[in-house]
Design a protein around this motif. Structure first.
Motif, PDB file in Angstrom:
ATOM      1  N   PRO A  95       4.512  -2.318 -12.143  1.00 38.90           N
ATOM      2  CA  PRO A  95       5.984  -2.270 -12.186  1.00 38.90           C
ATOM      3  C   PRO A  95       6.594  -1.210 -11.267  1.00 38.90           C
ATOM      4  O   PRO A  95       7.798  -1.230 -11.023  1.00 38.90           O
ATOM      5  N   LYS A  96       5.769  -0.292 -10.739  1.00 38.84           N
ATOM      6  CA  LYS A  96       6.288   0.702  -9.796  1.00 38.84           C
ATOM      7  C   LYS A  96       6.638   0.081  -8.453  1.00 38.84           C
ATOM      8  O   LYS A  96       7.385   0.672  -7.679  1.00 38.84           O
ATOM      9  N   LEU A  97       6.106  -1.106  -8.164  1.00 42.82           N
ATOM     10  CA  LEU A  97       6.378  -1.753  -6.884  1.00 42.82           C
ATOM     11  C   LEU A  97       7.811  -2.257  -6.839  1.00 42.82           C
ATOM     12  O   LEU A  97       8.266  -2.948  -7.744  1.00 42.82           O
ATOM     13  N   ALA A  98       8.520  -1.919  -5.777  1.00 37.65           N
ATOM     14  CA  ALA A  98       9.878  -2.408  -5.573  1.00 37.65           C
ATOM     15  C   ALA A  98       9.819  -3.833  -5.010  1.00 37.65           C
ATOM     16  O   ALA A  98       8.791  -4.267  -4.482  1.00 37.65           O
ATOM     17  N   VAL A  99      10.918  -4.533  -5.125  1.00 31.66           N
ATOM     18  CA  VAL A  99      10.976  -5.923  -4.668  1.00 31.66           C
ATOM     19  C   VAL A  99      10.603  -6.030  -3.184  1.00 31.66           C
ATOM     20  O   VAL A  99       9.833  -6.914  -2.800  1.00 31.66           O
ATOM     21  N   LEU A 100      11.123  -5.151  -2.356  1.00 32.06           N
ATOM     22  CA  LEU A 100      10.827  -5.238  -0.920  1.00 32.06           C
ATOM     23  C   LEU A 100       9.360  -4.943  -0.616  1.00 32.06           C
ATOM     24  O   LEU A 100       8.804  -5.463   0.349  1.00 32.06           O
ATOM     25  N   GLN A 101       8.714  -4.125  -1.445  1.00 33.74           N
ATOM     26  CA  GLN A 101       7.280  -3.900  -1.281  1.00 33.74           C
ATOM     27  C   GLN A 101       6.512  -5.179  -1.620  1.00 33.74           C
ATOM     28  O   GLN A 101       5.574  -5.553  -0.919  1.00 33.74           O
ATOM     29  N   ILE A 102       6.925  -5.846  -2.684  1.00 32.68           N
ATOM     30  CA  ILE A 102       6.277  -7.095  -3.084  1.00 32.68           C
ATOM     31  C   ILE A 102       6.500  -8.166  -2.020  1.00 32.68           C
ATOM     32  O   ILE A 102       5.586  -8.927  -1.684  1.00 32.68           O
ATOM     33  N   LYS A 119      -2.711   0.159  -3.560  1.00 32.70           N
ATOM     34  CA  LYS A 119      -2.430   1.248  -2.625  1.00 32.70           C
ATOM     35  C   LYS A 119      -0.922   1.415  -2.425  1.00 32.70           C
ATOM     36  O   LYS A 119      -0.413   2.533  -2.394  1.00 32.70           O
ATOM     37  N   ALA A 120      -0.210   0.310  -2.310  1.00 30.01           N
ATOM     38  CA  ALA A 120       1.246   0.366  -2.119  1.00 30.01           C
ATOM     39  C   ALA A 120       1.926   1.021  -3.315  1.00 30.01           C
ATOM     40  O   ALA A 120       2.862   1.815  -3.148  1.00 30.01           O
ATOM     41  N   ALA A 121       1.463   0.713  -4.520  1.00 31.61           N
ATOM     42  CA  ALA A 121       2.052   1.313  -5.719  1.00 31.61           C
ATOM     43  C   ALA A 121       1.690   2.790  -5.836  1.00 31.61           C
ATOM     44  O   ALA A 121       2.550   3.622  -6.138  1.00 31.61           O
ATOM     45  N   ASP A 122       0.423   3.123  -5.578  1.00 34.04           N
ATOM     46  CA  ASP A 122      -0.037   4.511  -5.714  1.00 34.04           C
ATOM     47  C   ASP A 122       0.590   5.436  -4.678  1.00 34.04           C
ATOM     48  O   ASP A 122       0.949   6.573  -4.979  1.00 34.04           O
ATOM     49  N   GLU A 123       0.721   4.950  -3.441  1.00 35.93           N
ATOM     50  CA  GLU A 123       1.216   5.786  -2.347  1.00 35.93           C
ATOM     51  C   GLU A 123       2.688   5.547  -2.028  1.00 35.93           C
ATOM     52  O   GLU A 123       3.218   6.144  -1.102  1.00 35.93           O
ATOM     53  N   MET A 125       4.163   3.054  -0.562  1.00 36.09           N
ATOM     54  CA  MET A 125       4.236   2.668   0.849  1.00 36.09           C
ATOM     55  C   MET A 125       5.551   1.947   1.146  1.00 36.09           C
ATOM     56  O   MET A 125       6.084   1.242   0.289  1.00 36.09           O
ATOM     57  N   THR A 126       6.048   2.111   2.349  1.00 37.39           N
ATOM     58  CA  THR A 126       7.242   1.371   2.763  1.00 37.39           C
ATOM     59  C   THR A 126       6.843  -0.079   3.042  1.00 37.39           C
ATOM     60  O   THR A 126       5.662  -0.360   3.332  1.00 37.39           O
ATOM     61  N   PRO A 127       7.802  -1.003   2.978  1.00 37.56           N
ATOM     62  CA  PRO A 127       7.471  -2.400   3.309  1.00 37.56           C
ATOM     63  C   PRO A 127       6.855  -2.541   4.701  1.00 37.56           C
ATOM     64  O   PRO A 127       5.903  -3.302   4.884  1.00 37.56           O
TER      65      PRO A 127
END
Length: 144
Positions: A95-102, A119-123, A125-127
């Motif tokens: 749930p930490k992932l933002a829509v644009l990351q997904i 990795k995207a959630a832990d760090e 990361m930008t889209p």
């Protein structure tokens, strides 16, 4: 059709980006010039200002309709990628992932998807960083 990659994945819709937007911009410039020329003529001032308002409204309608379409697609992509993650792992996306990351994760193939999502959630990361991290690009040709 050319193979989709990070370098060419951005979609340009010529009728919108190369015809409608430049026409609206030229119309806005012309209407503002007309309004400026009408400042001393009270008979023309009302119609000139009305034209400026109508052109600004048309620009807003064009841009807002584009944003609405993209938001609807983002919701669909979020649901698709959540389902894909569930099928691969038995769990929903973090749930930490933002829509644009997904939305950016949709380009990762199944073999990279789960690790890249983690990795995207832990760090956080930008889209763009997520897209750059994809090694084997998975094309999305349906994006508007």
């Amino acid at each position: 059709m050319e193979t989709q990659t990070y370098a060419n994945h951005r979609r340009v819709f010529p009728p919108f980006h190369q015809v409608l937007l430049p026409l609206l911009l030229l119309t806005l410039i012309g209407s503002v010039v007309n309004l400026y020329q009408s400042l001393g003529d009270h008979q023309r001032l009302y119609s000139a200002s009305l034209i400026v308002v109508l052109v600004i409204s048309a620009i807003m309608i064009a841009l807002i309709s584009r944003v609405f379409a993209l938001k609807a697609q983002d919701r669909a992509i979020r649901a698709e990628e959540n389902l894909r993650h569930f099928v691969l792992t038995g769990k929903l996306l973090d749930p930490k992932l933002a829509v644009l990351q997904i939305v950016a994760l949709r380009f990762a193939p199944d073999s990279e998807f789960v690790a890249l999502a983690r990795k995207a959630a832990d760090e956080n990361m930008t889209p763009d960083a997520i897209k750059r991290a994809v090694k084997q690009w998975r094309a999305d040709t349906y994006r508007v």
